[in-house]
Design a protein around this motif. Structure first.
Motif, PDB file in Angstrom:
ATOM      1  N   GLU A  78      -3.351  -2.642  -1.114  1.00  0.00           N
ATOM      2  CA  GLU A  78      -3.820  -1.359  -1.642  1.00  0.00           C
ATOM      3  C   GLU A  78      -2.607  -0.558  -2.091  1.00  0.00           C
ATOM      4  OE1 GLU A  78      -5.576  -1.835   1.756  1.00  0.00           O
ATOM      5  OE2 GLU A  78      -6.982  -2.970   0.516  1.00  0.00           O
ATOM      6  N   GLU A 103      -3.815 -12.632  -2.808  1.00  0.00           N
ATOM      7  CA  GLU A 103      -5.248 -12.642  -2.515  1.00  0.00           C
ATOM      8  C   GLU A 103      -5.576 -13.533  -1.312  1.00  0.00           C
ATOM      9  OE1 GLU A 103      -7.324 -10.426  -3.796  1.00  0.00           O
ATOM     10  OE2 GLU A 103      -5.440  -9.739  -4.681  1.00  0.00           O
ATOM     11  N   ARG A 149      -4.738 -11.426   1.568  1.00  0.00           N
ATOM     12  CA  ARG A 149      -5.736 -10.356   1.725  1.00  0.00           C
ATOM     13  C   ARG A 149      -6.948 -10.891   2.501  1.00  0.00           C
ATOM     14  NH1 ARG A 149      -6.841  -5.930  -1.576  1.00  0.00           N
ATOM     15  NH2 ARG A 149      -5.705  -6.856  -3.343  1.00  0.00           N
ATOM     16  N   GLY A 150      -7.392 -12.100   2.138  1.00  0.00           N
ATOM     17  CA  GLY A 150      -8.517 -12.697   2.842  1.00  0.00           C
ATOM     18  C   GLY A 150      -8.211 -12.953   4.305  1.00  0.00           C
ATOM     19  N   LYS A 151      -6.984 -13.387   4.582  1.00  0.00           N
ATOM     20  CA  LYS A 151      -6.585 -13.630   5.969  1.00  0.00           C
ATOM     21  C   LYS A 151      -6.485 -12.318   6.743  1.00  0.00           C
ATOM     22  CE  LYS A 151      -4.249 -17.993   4.978  1.00  0.00           C
ATOM     23  NZ  LYS A 151      -2.964 -18.706   4.830  1.00  0.00           N
ATOM     24  N   ARG A 152      -5.993 -11.272   6.081  1.00  0.00           N
ATOM     25  CA  ARG A 152      -5.969  -9.955   6.731  1.00  0.00           C
ATOM     26  C   ARG A 152      -7.375  -9.548   7.151  1.00  0.00           C
ATOM     27  NH1 ARG A 152      -5.778  -4.475   3.262  1.00  0.00           N
ATOM     28  NH2 ARG A 152      -7.711  -5.489   2.595  1.00  0.00           N
ATOM     29  N   ASP A 153      -8.313  -9.685   6.234  1.00  0.00           N
ATOM     30  CA  ASP A 153      -9.682  -9.242   6.518  1.00  0.00           C
ATOM     31  C   ASP A 153     -10.323 -10.099   7.607  1.00  0.00           C
ATOM     32  OD1 ASP A 153      -9.265  -7.352   4.583  1.00  0.00           O
ATOM     33  OD2 ASP A 153     -10.403  -8.397   3.023  1.00  0.00           O
ATOM     34  N   ALA A 202      -8.610  -9.003  10.916  1.00  0.00           N
ATOM     35  CA  ALA A 202      -8.988  -7.615  11.229  1.00  0.00           C
ATOM     36  C   ALA A 202     -10.404  -7.554  11.795  1.00  0.00           C
ATOM     37  CB  ALA A 202      -8.869  -6.742   9.984  1.00  0.00           C
ATOM     38  N   ALA A 203     -11.302  -8.314  11.191  1.00  0.00           N
ATOM     39  CA  ALA A 203     -12.692  -8.324  11.675  1.00  0.00           C
ATOM     40  C   ALA A 203     -12.761  -8.912  13.081  1.00  0.00           C
ATOM     41  CB  ALA A 203     -13.569  -9.118  10.715  1.00  0.00           C
ATOM     42  N   ARG A 250      -5.913  -1.064   9.570  1.00  0.00           N
ATOM     43  CA  ARG A 250      -5.873  -2.040   8.478  1.00  0.00           C
ATOM     44  C   ARG A 250      -4.651  -1.793   7.591  1.00  0.00           C
ATOM     45  NH1 ARG A 250      -9.880  -5.254   6.056  1.00  0.00           N
ATOM     46  NH2 ARG A 250     -11.334  -4.371   7.537  1.00  0.00           N
TER      47      ARG A 250
END
Length: 388
Positions: free
Chosen positions: A211, A292, A295-299, A302-303, A314
């Motif tokens: 972001e 990207e 980013r997917g691994k972060r999400d 995080a979840a 986040r």
């Protein structure tokens, strides 16, 4: 020897790093290591093959040139132009180092003298504190506070004294994941110019902004002649063991940093320098895909952390997530991290070790998500037991 300690007093308290301690704990317990920030897969095959080709062709097997091999310096200059529109002379404004860590150490040793003060974002990567200490300077923290970890620019202005020599800034920021906004970057530049301060910027996560955008401070008005911009290949190309970093700055600053650097490692990573030169020329699709994927691994992580009961901050960038363990009924991040491998089979790092004031990050814990999806899924499942 008398009663004098063997270790230089400037390095008191800078013994083994938290990363070495927690990684050893991971090995001992067989836990998933989400503490130390290294990927569990190698980077692009064509980059690895470029290193093999350089080895076989005899390029870099002997001492490379002190400033770095010409091919890599040209590639770094092309990278700065390609991504930021910045023009650097490969011969006088670029210096190759043994990773960003050496670049930071050489910058501190070259630019600081005893009595100087350095203002740095806190929490900070642990080598900052050691490098400032080795230079005999004094560290002045500017604490980034949860939940958004924005820099308090009024407090920064108040912290500047006649002894302030340098700002040591890191964005995207490890461990919080904060990314400076353009307004914040411009304000920091204005402060540096107004007080005639040097600025050293650690930008190793420049291609991991989820972001916002990465704004090199060296690109802003009045900053070219006072900024040492540092980055490296390890984080962007997932070859952290190669230790190839670089400095971009005006000729006078590069000359100063090079003077210190040549007496640290002299040179390093000869064949890998040729491989990194090829890596920096990879197409845009590589850099976009890399971001990207992370980013997917972060999400994903995080979840999982949220489901386990952590308060999750986040990150806007980097490959670390800072969490708070208070909702789990925990009061001390260090104790939590030391117990976590036995409790859940996962290793994390307490943020308090990145603070001068441990209370500032007492309940914060950092997890790295630069791992395979299945590793992160497994870790999230193991951590889920904490919330039960």
């Amino acid at each position: 020897m008398g009663d004098r300690p063997l270790l230089n007093r400037r390095l008191a308290g800078h013994g083994s790093t938290i990363f070495a301690e927690m990684s050893a704990l991971a090995v001992k317990t067989g836990a998933i290591n989400l503490g130390q920030g290294f990927p569990d897969t190698d980077g692009p095959e064509e980059v690895r093959e470029a290193a093999v080709r350089a080895l076989r062709d005899g390029r870099g097997n002997q001492y490379p040139p002190g400033p770095g091999v010409p091919e890599l310096r040209a590639a770094i200059a092309a990278h700065q132009q390609r991504f930021y529109g910045l023009d650097f002379d490969p011969d006088s404004e670029i210096l190759v180092t043994a990773g960003a860590t050496e670049a930071i150490a050489a910058s501190m040793l070259a630019l600081l003298e005893p009595g100087d003060e350095v203002i740095a974002f806190e929490p900070f990567y642990d080598s900052y504190a050691a490098s400032i200490a080795m230079a005999g300077a004094t560290r002045v923290p500017l604490t980034l506070r949860a939940p958004d970890f924005r820099p308090d620019l009024d407090r920064l202005r108040d912290a500047i004294t006649p002894r302030t020599r340098l700002l040591l800034l890191n964005s995207p920021h490890n461990p919080t994941g904060m990314v400076l906004t353009r307004e914040e970057a411009l304000a920091l530049a204005e402060i540096a110019v107004a007080h005639d301060l040097l600025v050293v910027t650690d930008e190793v996560y420049e291609h991991l902004v989820f972001e916002g955008e990465h704004i090199p401070l060296i690109s802003l008005p009045g900053m070219r002649e006072r900024t040492v911009s540092i980055s490296s290949a390890g984080k962007t190309f997932s070859f952290t063991g190669w230790k190839v970093g670089w400095v971009t700055a005006c000729p006078a600053l590069v000359a100063a940093v090079r003077t210190a650097k040549q007496y640290l490692t002299f040179v390093s990573a000869g064949p890998f320098q040729y491989a990194v030169a090829e890596a920096l020329a990879l197409p845009d699709s590589y850099f976009t895909g890399f971001r990207e994927d992370l980013r997917g691994k972060r999400d994903l992580l995080a979840a999982g952390l949220a489901r386990a009961g952590f308060a999750v901050h986040r990150p806007q960038g980097t490959y670390f997530i800072t969490t708070d363990v208070s909702p789990l009924g925990e009061k001390d991040g260090v104790a939590f991290c030391l117990a976590l491998p036995e409790r859940c089979g996962v290793v994390a790092v307490p943020n308090s070790v990145f603070h001068d004031d441990p209370e500032a990050g007492r309940t914060q814990v950092r997890f790295a998500f630069c791992k395979r999806h299945e590793t992160l899924t497994d870790a999230a499942e193991r951590l889920a037991g904490l919330g039960r």
